[in-house]
Design an enzyme around this catalytic site. Sequence first.
Site, PDB file in Angstrom:
ATOM      1  N   GLY A 152      43.256  33.004  42.049  1.00 24.13           N
ATOM      2  CA  GLY A 152      43.383  32.856  40.442  1.00 24.13           C
ATOM      3  C   GLY A 152      42.243  32.221  39.937  1.00 24.13           C
ATOM      4  CE1 TYR A 206      42.047  44.899  35.070  1.00 30.92           C
ATOM      5  CE2 TYR A 206      39.896  43.766  35.922  1.00 30.92           C
ATOM      6  CZ  TYR A 206      41.322  44.318  36.020  1.00 30.92           C
ATOM      7  OH  TYR A 206      41.509  44.462  37.302  1.00 30.92           O
ATOM      8  NE  ARG A 261      36.637  42.081  36.434  1.00 23.54           N
ATOM      9  CZ  ARG A 261      35.940  41.316  35.672  1.00 23.54           C
ATOM     10  NH1 ARG A 261      34.756  41.171  35.043  1.00 23.54           N
ATOM     11  NH2 ARG A 261      36.836  40.428  35.132  1.00 23.54           N
ATOM     12  CD  GLU A 303      47.154  34.718  49.043  1.00 24.32           C
ATOM     13  OE1 GLU A 303      47.082  35.111  47.995  1.00 24.32           O
ATOM     14  OE2 GLU A 303      47.958  34.765  50.176  1.00 24.32           O
ATOM     15  N   PRO A 304      41.485  32.427  47.409  1.00 18.47           N
ATOM     16  CG  PRO A 304      39.821  30.817  47.899  1.00 18.47           C
ATOM     17  CD  PRO A 304      41.208  31.291  48.122  1.00 18.47           C
ATOM     18  N   GLY A 305      39.455  34.736  45.518  1.00 19.15           N
ATOM     19  CA  GLY A 305      38.897  35.925  45.649  1.00 19.15           C
ATOM     20  C   GLY A 305      37.384  35.913  44.813  1.00 19.15           C
ATOM     21  NE  ARG A 306      38.572  36.725  38.648  1.00 17.19           N
ATOM     22  CZ  ARG A 306      38.601  38.375  38.266  1.00 17.19           C
ATOM     23  NH1 ARG A 306      37.449  38.806  37.838  1.00 17.19           N
ATOM     24  NH2 ARG A 306      39.579  38.913  38.101  1.00 17.19           N
ATOM     25  CB  CYS A 328      32.986  62.692  30.455  1.00 19.68           C
ATOM     26  SG  CYS A 328      31.053  63.566  30.816  1.00 19.68           S
ATOM     27  CD  GLU A 329      37.605  59.133  30.614  1.00 17.80           C
ATOM     28  OE1 GLU A 329      38.258  58.779  29.752  1.00 17.80           O
ATOM     29  OE2 GLU A 329      37.893  60.287  31.394  1.00 17.80           O
TER      30      GLU A 329
END
Length: 421
Positions: free
Chosen positions: A246, A325, A321, A280-283, A351-352
């Site tokens: 987190g 978000y 991302r 559990e760090p990821g980012r 195409c969005e």
Amino acid sequence: MAYNAGFMCGFGLSGSVWTCDGVPLSVIAAAVGTPAYVYSAATIRDRIGAFSAGFASYPHAIHYGLKANSNLAVVRVVRAAGALVDANSGGEIDVALRAGYAPGDIILTGVGKTPAEIDQAVALGVKAINAESAGELDRIAAVARARQTVARVALRVNPDVVADSHPHISTGLSTHKFGVPIREARAIARQAGARAELAFVGLHVHVGSQMLGLEPLRQAANAVVGLARELRDDHVTMEHVDLGGGLGIAYDGEEVPSADQYAAALIEIVRPSGLTLVVEPGRAIVGAAGVLLTSVVDVKPQPGGKKWFVVLDAGMSELMRPALYGAYHRIVCVEPRAADPVVCDVVGPICESSDVFGVDRLLPLPTVGAVVAVLDAGAYGSAMASNYNRHPLPAEVMVDAGAWRVVRRRQTIDDQLACEE
Ligand SMILES: Cc1ncc(COP(=O)(O)O)c(C=O)c1O
């Protein structure tokens, strides 16, 4: 391919060109093509070193959150740097094993574990299966009984804490799908602790991602440590509390707690319990360790003539991302440009209308063919990439000690169609 020695660690300007650990990003783009992810091994090691140093004064285990980036080469660097792993699926367990991890190094998390994933984790004997419900504990126990073994389980608790992050990456409110409500957790853990097929090893919590303050993490830690105390009164013992990941990173120069501050805050809360502290760090480990290189394929003025569209060869299929978000990523030209800065909307080719990397960015107007880098794209970038619009998954490059190599070749249309009739 070797480049020069005496490099600067990570991504930055070396003179007027952007480099990764001393290697000009334009060199990699010219050799590999775009879109391509580029990773700095030195940055990954540096981040794991910072976490290890922060937690050094207390029994702990750092389980890198594989979901952030499970490229095999990245995971091997993580392993060599001394971190263990948190897997969120059977596929991530497989990657961890191939990277050289032992089952006892792996924690399995996941809100919807399939029967096959539970069987895989029980058969391997992973360090902990973080169970998400009483029903899942029953299913894990049934598999353990059938296999005549004892499964190591922890219970994921939902502490009803506001994460202060984007709603889509906040996971700790009672209305979120994750874990069991804290009020029900004591009874569920007591039952689990009494079952012969289960070894109850811990409590788990993860309240959100990209958190820029420590308060939600403190609240979550207090909640699980309080619950561990109650369970000790109930004679339910355990080995660890797992406080999830987190910790955020500075995508736009924001103030972010250091690994030291983060560790000190959590240790202060967990120390009286004597339990091992798992995170559990990821980012925070891989976010700043990667960029997405992409080329300009079109430049056109917007109506009114004051702004430009800069269209790239990478979009939401390579980096989701921003579309998912509204996430902010800095965007830079990897080589100097003499042009005056103009206001640009930097967009992808998909195409969005949500396929936009940056609105109102000041850039020296790039020409078609110029290479730009989308910074801080190491976490939840390639891991979330898709074949939307039949885009191939991009190439990935690891830079290590002044040398670089392709660690995932660009997907071909044959790769994509191999599973289709
Ligand atoms: C259970 C769990 N652990 C760890 C992580 C990694 O989080 P982060 O990348 O924010 O550190 C996540 C991310 O969603 C998660 O769900």
